[in-house]
Design a protein around this motif. Structure first.
Motif, short mmCIF file in Angstrom:
data_model
loop_
_atom_site.label_atom_id
_atom_site.label_comp_id
_atom_site.label_asym_id
_atom_site.label_seq_id
_atom_site.Cartn_x
_atom_site.Cartn_y
_atom_site.Cartn_z
N VAL A 137 0.86 -1.18 0.00
CA VAL A 137 0.00 0.00 0.00
C VAL A 137 0.90 1.24 0.00
O VAL A 137 1.94 1.26 0.65
N TYR A 138 0.53 2.27 -0.71
CA TYR A 138 1.48 3.30 -1.15
C TYR A 138 2.15 4.06 -0.01
O TYR A 138 3.38 4.09 0.08
N ASN A 139 1.37 4.70 0.84
CA ASN A 139 1.95 5.62 1.83
C ASN A 139 2.24 5.00 3.19
O ASN A 139 2.51 5.72 4.15
N HIS A 140 2.17 3.68 3.29
CA HIS A 140 2.39 3.01 4.58
C HIS A 140 1.44 3.55 5.65
O HIS A 140 1.84 3.87 6.78
N ILE A 141 0.17 3.63 5.28
CA ILE A 141 -0.83 4.07 6.26
C ILE A 141 -1.46 2.83 6.90
O ILE A 141 -1.42 1.73 6.35
N ILE A 142 -2.05 3.03 8.07
CA ILE A 142 -2.77 1.94 8.76
C ILE A 142 -4.14 1.82 8.11
O ILE A 142 -5.05 2.62 8.36
N MET A 143 -4.29 0.82 7.28
CA MET A 143 -5.47 0.73 6.42
C MET A 143 -6.79 0.66 7.19
O MET A 143 -7.75 1.34 6.82
N THR A 368 3.89 9.51 28.35
CA THR A 368 2.71 8.81 27.84
C THR A 368 2.59 9.10 26.34
O THR A 368 3.32 9.92 25.79
N GLN A 369 1.65 8.41 25.74
CA GLN A 369 1.34 8.68 24.34
C GLN A 369 -0.11 9.15 24.21
O GLN A 369 -0.83 8.78 23.27
N LYS A 370 -0.52 9.98 25.16
CA LYS A 370 -1.87 10.54 25.11
C LYS A 370 -2.07 11.47 23.93
O LYS A 370 -3.21 11.86 23.63
N TRP A 371 -0.99 11.84 23.27
CA TRP A 371 -1.06 12.73 22.11
C TRP A 371 -1.56 12.00 20.85
O TRP A 371 -1.97 12.65 19.89
N ARG A 372 -1.53 10.67 20.85
CA ARG A 372 -1.81 9.95 19.61
C ARG A 372 -3.24 10.16 19.11
O ARG A 372 -3.45 10.45 17.93
N ALA A 373 -4.23 9.98 19.98
CA ALA A 373 -5.62 10.12 19.55
C ALA A 373 -5.94 11.55 19.10
O ALA A 373 -6.54 11.74 18.02
N PRO A 374 -5.56 12.59 19.86
CA PRO A 374 -5.83 13.96 19.38
C PRO A 374 -5.12 14.29 18.08
O PRO A 374 -5.67 15.01 17.24
N LEU A 375 -3.91 13.78 17.89
CA LEU A 375 -3.20 14.02 16.64
C LEU A 375 -3.98 13.43 15.47
O LEU A 375 -4.16 14.07 14.43
N ARG A 376 -4.45 12.21 15.63
CA ARG A 376 -5.22 11.59 14.55
C ARG A 376 -6.51 12.37 14.30
O ARG A 376 -6.90 12.60 13.14
N LYS A 377 -7.17 12.80 15.36
CA LYS A 377 -8.43 13.55 15.19
C LYS A 377 -8.17 14.86 14.45
O LYS A 377 -8.95 15.27 13.57
N ARG A 447 -2.39 14.60 -2.40
CA ARG A 447 -1.22 13.74 -2.17
C ARG A 447 -0.68 13.96 -0.77
O ARG A 447 -0.35 12.99 -0.05
N PHE A 448 -0.58 15.20 -0.34
CA PHE A 448 -0.07 15.47 1.00
C PHE A 448 -1.08 15.07 2.07
O PHE A 448 -0.70 14.71 3.19
N SER A 449 -2.36 15.12 1.73
CA SER A 449 -3.39 14.65 2.66
C SER A 449 -3.21 13.16 2.94
O SER A 449 -3.41 12.70 4.08
N PHE A 453 -0.88 10.71 6.88
CA PHE A 453 -1.28 9.57 7.70
C PHE A 453 -0.24 8.45 7.71
O PHE A 453 -0.53 7.33 8.12
N THR A 454 0.97 8.75 7.26
CA THR A 454 2.06 7.77 7.30
C THR A 454 2.21 7.22 8.71
O THR A 454 2.31 7.98 9.68
N SER A 455 2.25 5.90 8.83
CA SER A 455 2.10 5.24 10.14
C SER A 455 3.18 5.63 11.16
O SER A 455 2.91 5.66 12.36
N CYS A 456 4.39 5.91 10.68
CA CYS A 456 5.48 6.18 11.64
C CYS A 456 5.25 7.45 12.44
O CYS A 456 5.89 7.67 13.46
N GLY A 457 4.30 8.29 12.01
CA GLY A 457 4.00 9.50 12.78
C GLY A 457 3.45 9.21 14.15
O GLY A 457 3.52 10.06 15.05
N TRP A 458 2.91 8.01 14.37
CA TRP A 458 2.35 7.62 15.67
C TRP A 458 3.19 6.55 16.38
O TRP A 458 2.92 6.23 17.52
#
Length: 866
Positions: A137-143, A368-377, A447-449, A453-458
């Motif tokens: 899958v192209y951008n290595h996003i969490i499908m 902690t990784q409490k930032w993960r959910a707000p970042l995705r939102k 494309r940038f959108s 969502f590249t997975s390594c960001g989280w």
């Protein structure tokens, strides 16, 4: 010890011969998932120097040399570490390359790129049309966390990217982090993908398709891994899944299996022994891991893999295969149900990319990784707003915006050949339309959108780390393109959502501050590109055309206003964004106050009258020799904001600084040389009486002697190009070479007597590149003169104890030997070619001459291994 079940009788009946032969063969498949997080600056599409990767330019370059390149010609060595043979591991690996990484290899190391493609081509030939490479899958996003539209684009882009590189349709597709759900598998099946690979922990239960069809629990990774399983996606749609062996994969990725090939082979045998021999079913021993294990995570891991492959190739009862071939040969006898919304790298399902699940790489106590959910939102908010904007703005430009997005991948991969047809197909008015730039800006926004969502960001521990910052940069780029094409401002709500993402670092506090401090100041638009051009133009010299990564620079006018009272350059330049074809003109005035102090003012160009007005004002202030007035004119005409050297891109900044430093320090070097020559008798007396030479004087001695060595080596290289006769025997040395070698040896001894080591890094790199060019030409021509050049240059390296580009030289030497074996007539062009090979063996720590000597008996033995 077996699994406690047997193959249903219906499968065995009438197929005894097939079962007997195939069940006795140890089928082995090693899959490597090669991927690196994209590191390119989204505004320039290029990776800037990463200091943490030193001495390499960036981590892609470093990992390439340690892993991707290493696996193209992995060393098989004897007990003295002399190279006996080389193996292209990609010829036997099952593998996938992340599309963004493959694109980097294509641009930055074409040799490695082409070698990978050739390995897949050879595997297709050897495996009845089934190649080792599979898609991703192209951008290595969490499908499973993506919406339906993005899932479709990821799959379609991944397939087209694969076809672009490998020239064939992919049989399989790798899912980023093996993250999976039913909907993703259905979309894969509908796209024609035949199989994927998952962790055994992602299987829920399995059963035989006929006969004894009782469901068997797969909890705890207990699913038998030696076969493919069919997964039903819905009426008429299914896909096959391979669940890799957990123990074998864990031993490669986290254990000690790559310390020595024997350990790897023992685990393969152990895995094979766990099958039930009474089943009589063809059985596959296979593992899937990050490909970086083979050379980057584990030094020399590629060599352990190559040695294991060599041993398996010699084993008559074993066969190295790929997944596509295995599926083509043996029926799928079982089916499976999966644990949805799971991945191989998170025991909490998909928490690593959506919540504070507890998965992390370390961090500090209390993090902690409490930032993960707000970042995705926050990013989902941007994505959804951009989708509405895309639909609205594309309505008057394109009949089917989302199909256009899916097919835009062809232009991304090859703008030169595919952009014009793409515009004709999708843009109303085609390439003649006045809306070309706007149309492309909207597609780039999408494309940038996807990239954000590249997975390594989280994946990692802190929102201010490199990977989360990079996906925030992608978001910033997407937002800028949206606003440029008429979108209402998104920053306010985006920042509000990011404020809910707590940073573990007090200096940031939350994600909004990370965005404002680590992302926004790094934006690189066309005005900054103009400043980059102007500063380099003043520091060096003006160029008619210039390229700053994704920007084409075309100077229109340039006025050199002299160097008194300060150096000043004024001009007009056009800046084109090569991605969107949008062009804008800028006026610039750049001054140099000495040292590394530059000031560059930039503004959008309005008309010729303004150009002449500013020029006249600058000329007046310069005629008055009034530096303060020059600055006032710049503030009045351009505004008080300006760019300095700190705003120049990192690599360009470094090269400008080095150029200026060399000019400035040249006089200092001449002074050191004169002082050394003047006071050399005194220094010799001090040394004679055993008086220690002061450290600052030793620095000067080192510089002087090193520069003379550099000059002599450059003379030798020039002589080899200009004056060596074509009919000179390869082992001859003329007077010029002998006298230069004598002086080099003398300087080496002199440096030793002064207690200094010569600094030869730069000349070593130039010499290495020159030798690579010589042996590359030798590989094409088998010319006696080039053989002599290489022999003499390696002799020089041995004298100076420097070995630049050894890996490339060894690899090209091996190719020279194997090409000569395939075409013995070439070898006759070099007199005493075996003696030549002996000499290179000794210099390059190889044993390739013995391959030549036994070639009359086994003419293709070496060539078959590459």
């Amino acid at each position: 010890m077996g699994f406690g079940w047997s193959l249903p009788e219906f499968i065995i009946t009438g197929k005894q011969d097939w079962m007997k032969n195939s069940a006795e063969t140890k089928y082995v498949c090693v899959h490597a998932h090669f991927y690196q997080p994209p590191r390119e600056n989204p505004w320039t599409e290029e990776i800037e120097r990463e200091d943490s990767a030193a001495p390499y330019h960036d981590w892609n370059q470093r990992i390439n040399l340690e892993c991707y390149r290493a696996n193209t010609a992995s060393r098989l060595v004897d007990n003295q570490n002399r190279i006996l043979d080389l193996m292209n591991n990609y010829r036997y690996l099952s593998f996938n390359f992340g599309p963004t990484l493959m694109h980097w290899l294509e641009r930055h190391d074409p040799w490695v790129y082409q070698t990978i493609l050739e390995a897949d081509r050879q595997s297709v030939e050897a495996n009845g049309g089934y190649g080792n490479a599979i898609a991703q899958v192209y951008n290595h996003i969490i499908m499973p966390l993506a919406n339906q539209r993005d899932k479709l684009t990821q799959i379609r882009w991944g397939i087209r990217d694969f076809e672009h590189h490998f020239g064939r349709r992919p049989e399989g597709m790798w899912l980023a982090e093996t993250a999976v759900d039913r909907d993703t598998l259905l979309l894969l099946a509908e796209a024609g993908i035949k199989f994927t690979i998952l962790s055994p922990h992602q299987a829920a239960r399995w059963r035989f398709r006929k006969g004894d069809t009782r469901w068997r629990d797969a909890a705890g990774a207990t699913i038998p891994s030696g076969r493919a399983y069919r997964y039903s996606c819905g009426p008429g749609k299914d896909i096959d899944i391979f669940f890799y062996d957990s123990a074998l994969a864990h031993g490669v990725a986290f254990g000690r299996l790559l310390e020595h090939s024997s350990m790897f082979l023992e685990q393969i045998d152990r895995t094979w022994s766990l099958r039930d021999p009474l089943i009589g079913e063809p059985w596959l021993v296979h593992a899937a891991t990050d490909g970086e294990s083979y050379g980057h995570h584990f030094k020399f891991g590629d060599m352990a893999l190559a040695a294991a492959f060599e041993e398996l190739r010699r084993n008559a009862s074993a066969e190295i295969v790929n997944y596509g071939w295995f599926l083509s040969q043996f029926p799928v006898v079982a089916e499976v149900e999966i644990l949805e919304r799971t991945a191989w790298s998170c025991v909490h399902g998909l928490g690593r990319w959506s919540s504070d699940c507890g998965c992390h790489l370390g961090g500090e106590p209390g993090w902690t990784q409490k930032w993960r959910a707000p970042l995705r939102k926050a990013l989902e908010y941007v994505r959804d707003c951009l989708a509405v904007h895309f639909d609205t703005q594309m309505a008057n430009l394109c009949s089917d915006p989302w199909t256009a997005r899916d097919e835009y991948i062809d232009s991304i991969l090859d703008r030169k050949n595919h952009l014009a047809p793409f515009l004709e197909k999708h843009l109303r008015g085609g390439s003649r339309s006045s809306n070309v730039s706007r149309f492309l800006e909207l597609l780039e926004m999408q494309r940038f959108s996807l990239l954000m969502f590249t997975s390594c960001g989280w994946f990692f521990d802190e929102i201010s780390q490199l990977e989360p910052v990079l996906i925030l940069k992608y978001a910033a780029m997407a937002i800028r393109l949206a606003e440029k094409t008429g979108s209402p401002p998104l920053d306010t709500e985006f920042l509000r959502l990011l404020e809910l993402a707590p940073s573990n670092l007090p200096e940031y506090g939350n994600g909004a501050n990370v965005f404002l401090r680590a992302v926004k100041p790094k934006e690189f638009g066309r005005a900054k590109a103009a400043a980059n051009y102007a500063i380099q133009s003043l520091a060096r010299s003006a160029q008619r055309e210039f390229q700053i990564y994704a920007y084409s620079i075309l100077p229109q006018k340039e006025e050199d206003l002299g160097a008194s009272p300060v150096r000043c350059l004024y001009g007009l330049v056009s800046i084109k964004d090569d991605r969107t074809l949008d062009t804008e003109d800028f006026l610039y005035a750049v001054t140099h106050f000495g040292g590394l102090d530059f000031r560059c003012s930039v503004k959008a160009y309005l008309n010729e009258g303004e150009y002449e007005s500013i020029l006249a004002a600058l000329q007046d202030s310069i005629e008055e020799q009034n530096t303060i007035k020059i600055v006032r004119v710049l503030d009045e005409k351009f505004g008080t904001g300006y760019f300095g050297l700190e705003d120049v891109l990192k690599d360009l900044r470094a090269s400008i600084a080095l150029d200026i430093s060399r000019k400035t320090l040249g006089a200092y070097t001449d002074l050191q040389r004169n002082l050394f020559n003047t006071y050399k008798p005194l220094l010799l007396s001090l040394r004679q009486w055993g008086i220690k030479i002061p450290g600052d004087l030793r620095v000067s001695i080192r510089r002087v002697l090193s520069e003379e060595v550099e000059s002599l080596v450059e003379d030798v290289m020039m002589h080899e190009v200009e004056r060596v006769s074509a009919d000179t025997p390869w082992d001859s040395v003329d007077f010029f070479f002998r006298v230069h070698m004598a002086r080099l040896n003398s300087l080496k001894e002199e440096a030793k007597s002064w207690g200094v080591s010569l600094y030869l890094v730069e000349i070593s790199e130039r010499l290495g590149r020159f030798m690579v060019s010589v042996i590359s030409r030798l590989l094409l021509t088998f010319d006696e003169a080039d053989a002599g050049r290489l022999f003499r240059l390696l002799t020089l390296c041995r004298a100076l104890a420097i070995w630049p580009e050894t890996w490339k030289l060894q690899t090209l030497f091996f190719q020279f030997v194997t090409k000569g074996i395939e075409n013995p007539a070439l070898l006759t062009k070099i007199d005493r070619v075996e003696n030549f090979a002996d000499e290179l063996d000794g210099m390059l720590n190889c044993r390739f001459a013995q391959i030549l000597r036994r070639s009359s008996l086994q003419p293709a033995s070496a060539a078959q291994r590459t």
